[in-house]
Scaffold this motif. Structure first.
Motif, mmCIF file in Angstrom:
data_model
loop_
_atom_site.group_PDB
_atom_site.id
_atom_site.type_symbol
_atom_site.label_atom_id
_atom_site.label_comp_id
_atom_site.label_asym_id
_atom_site.label_seq_id
_atom_site.Cartn_x
_atom_site.Cartn_y
_atom_site.Cartn_z
ATOM 1 N N ILE A 12 0.366 9.327 6.085
ATOM 2 C CA ILE A 12 1.226 9.565 4.925
ATOM 3 C C ILE A 12 0.642 8.812 3.740
ATOM 4 C CG2 ILE A 12 3.603 9.557 4.089
ATOM 5 C CD1 ILE A 12 3.104 11.010 6.831
ATOM 6 N N ASN A 13 0.579 9.461 2.598
ATOM 7 C CA ASN A 13 -0.011 8.869 1.396
ATOM 8 C C ASN A 13 0.854 9.218 0.198
ATOM 9 O OD1 ASN A 13 -1.535 8.119 -0.831
ATOM 10 N ND2 ASN A 13 -3.464 8.869 -0.006
ATOM 11 N N SER A 14 1.616 8.262 -0.283
ATOM 12 C CA SER A 14 2.465 8.484 -1.448
ATOM 13 C C SER A 14 2.703 7.169 -2.175
ATOM 14 C CB SER A 14 3.818 9.079 -1.034
ATOM 15 O OG SER A 14 4.701 9.135 -2.134
ATOM 16 N N VAL A 15 2.389 7.135 -3.437
ATOM 17 C CA VAL A 15 2.597 5.925 -4.223
ATOM 18 C C VAL A 15 4.084 5.572 -4.286
ATOM 19 C CG1 VAL A 15 2.785 7.135 -6.444
ATOM 20 C CG2 VAL A 15 1.953 4.771 -6.377
ATOM 21 N N GLN A 48 -8.914 2.837 -0.303
ATOM 22 C CA GLN A 48 -8.827 3.230 1.097
ATOM 23 C C GLN A 48 -9.945 2.552 1.905
ATOM 24 O OE1 GLN A 48 -8.329 7.735 0.237
ATOM 25 N NE2 GLN A 48 -6.892 7.322 1.879
ATOM 26 N N THR A 49 -9.832 2.641 3.221
ATOM 27 C CA THR A 49 -10.817 2.021 4.096
ATOM 28 C C THR A 49 -11.998 2.963 4.323
ATOM 29 O OG1 THR A 49 -9.508 2.758 5.989
ATOM 30 C CG2 THR A 49 -9.204 0.488 5.255
ATOM 31 N N THR A 50 -12.996 2.501 5.072
ATOM 32 C CA THR A 50 -14.211 3.298 5.247
ATOM 33 C C THR A 50 -14.579 3.409 6.733
ATOM 34 O OG1 THR A 50 -15.789 1.456 4.992
ATOM 35 C CG2 THR A 50 -14.982 2.485 2.970
ATOM 36 N N THR A 69 0.815 -1.205 0.000
ATOM 37 C CA THR A 69 0.000 0.000 0.000
ATOM 38 C C THR A 69 0.851 1.259 0.000
ATOM 39 O OG1 THR A 69 -0.173 0.381 2.394
ATOM 40 C CG2 THR A 69 -1.690 -1.242 1.424
ATOM 41 N N ARG A 70 0.218 2.355 -0.362
ATOM 42 C CA ARG A 70 0.893 3.654 -0.419
ATOM 43 C C ARG A 70 0.745 4.440 0.881
ATOM 44 N NH1 ARG A 70 -4.054 4.273 -3.120
ATOM 45 N NH2 ARG A 70 -5.267 6.127 -2.530
ATOM 46 N N PHE A 71 0.265 3.791 1.925
ATOM 47 C CA PHE A 71 -0.048 4.471 3.171
ATOM 48 C C PHE A 71 0.957 4.137 4.269
ATOM 49 C CE2 PHE A 71 -4.156 3.098 1.190
ATOM 50 C CZ PHE A 71 -4.447 4.314 0.589
#
Length: 406
Positions: free
Chosen positions: A153-156, A246-248, A139-141
């Motif tokens: 943090i969110n980055s591919v 992403q989650t919910t 994941t990118r998280f």
């Protein structure tokens, strides 16, 4: 042992996958590796069970829910030791720390890294997850904490280049950790499926993850080594699903449950997921997914089928049966003194729970939730079941898993 090429990531999984470690590092051009891990996995290095084939520096100065300061120290070590590769081994915390070290190592050390624009990563990253839960390896998280506040943090760019899924690591996990982490993976797969961000690819990942987890769950908890491999792959697929969507709501509601009651993340997700799922099924007409109520109803029915729900039951009822069978009801951990003592949620705690829910995560949930609705869901999370009902549901959960794996 098999190899998966997914986007720009190479995943090697199956019994004996760990034996490819030194060759993989060689292919990555590593000459000195920063190994990010904590106990008990350090023993694999000190006992020479993991042969890297190149020199390495061990970085272990961090904790669960890692701090920004720990990551900054890891950046200093990477630079000072001139490491040209990162190897993370462990659960979500180790992987998140490694991701952030790699992101921040190309930024200005004279300024707070969190205030700077991300600019890619410093070195190749090889990840070896040792639990089947977060799917963080794909994941990118990443999550760290700064001055007591969660930083998402969110980055591919931070997705590891290479992954080794070695089932051997799962076999030796404590039973409770197996339960909590696999429930996190199952929750991710379900939430991703109904997310407003879902697409055909993410839904296929979710479908496969659900099937692999449920088919092998009972044997995995019984420590059957043959079940560890499909569970590892299922958790990874769930991670790939949420990497897209992403989650919910269930995840959004779980975080404060964890911090208030020290309930591990996967356990908290599972107990929130049951009433969240019930609420969705009972309020399809309040759909906010642009694809509409009919689409959401079809998605809910598809999940029903993937869970192989018996006639006359609903999927959240089946999930509650599983939690009873696994001994994972919320009252088990609602105490700071005794894991077996029950605790009533106070009005003050309820207010903290409701106010903690991340509105960004709620936007991914296909049903609009107000504070009053969130409070109602939390009240159902902590509603005590009669002992006889727990016993009956536990038996139903056992039969369900036996039928699923059969």
């Amino acid at each position: 042992m098999q190899t998966i090429h997914h986007d720009n990531q190479v995943i090697v999984y199956g019994a004996g996958a760990i034996k490819t470690l030194s060759d993989m590092l060689k292919e990555m051009g590593a000459t000195k590796v920063l190994v990010v891990c904590t106990d008990p996995f350090q023993s694999f290095f000190t006992e020479k069970r993991l042969d890297l084939g190149v020199p390495y520096v061990l970085f272990d100065d961090f904790q669960p829910n890692p701090l920004y300061e720990s990551v900054a120290e890891g950046v200093d070590v990477l630079r000072r030791e001139h490491c040209d590769c990162i190897l993370s081994i462990g659960g979500g915390s180790s992987i998140d720390v490694a991701k952030c070290i790699n992101l921040y190592a190309v930024l200005d050390s004279g300024e707070n890294y969190l205030k700077q624009e991300l600019k890619g990563v410093a070195v190749p990253h090889l990840c070896i997850p040792t639990t089947a839960g977060t799917g963080s390896e794909s994941t990118r998280f990443a999550v760290i904490y700064y001055e007591g506040e969660k930083q998402s943090i969110n980055s591919v760019d931070c997705i590891p280049d290479h992954v080794i899924l070695e089932p051997e690591f799962l076999v030796t996990l404590p039973l409770y950790q197996k339960k909590a982490t696999v429930l996190d993976a199952l929750g991710q797969a379900v939430e991703s499926y109904w997310s407003v961000n879902s697409n055909d690819t993410s839904k296929q990942f979710s479908k496969e993850a659900i099937s692999l987890i449920l088919k092998n769950l009972k044997r995995y908890l019984e420590n059957d080594p043959q079940a560890a491999e499909p569970i590892a792959l299922g958790a990874n697929l769930a991670g790939r699903a949420i990497n897209i969507t992403q989650t919910t709501a269930a995840h959004a509601m779980s975080y404060k449950v964890t911090s208030l009651y020290r309930m591990p993340h996967g356990h908290a997700v599972a107990v929130c997921l049951v009433p969240v799922w019930e609420y969705l099924l009972n309020h399809l007409e309040e759909c906010i997914d642009p694809r509409g109520e009919t689409y959401l109803a079809e998605a809910a029915q598809e999940l029903h089928c993937y869970f192989r729900v018996p006639d006359g039951r609903t999927a959240p009822e089946v999930l509650l049966d599983l939690l009873c069978f696994m001994g994972m009801l919320p009252t088990v951990y609602l105490s700071s003194e005794s894991a077996l003592e029950e605790k009533t949620v106070t009005p003050e705690e309820m207010d903290k729970l409701v106010c903690s829910v991340n509105p960004v995560r709620l936007k991914n949930f296909p049903i609009h939730l107000t504070e009053d609705k969130i409070k109602g869901i939390y009240q159902r999370v902590f509603k005590k079941l009669p002992d006889e009902q727990v016993k009956a549901r536990a038996e139903a959960g056992k039969r369900y898993l036996e039928d699923f794996q059969g």
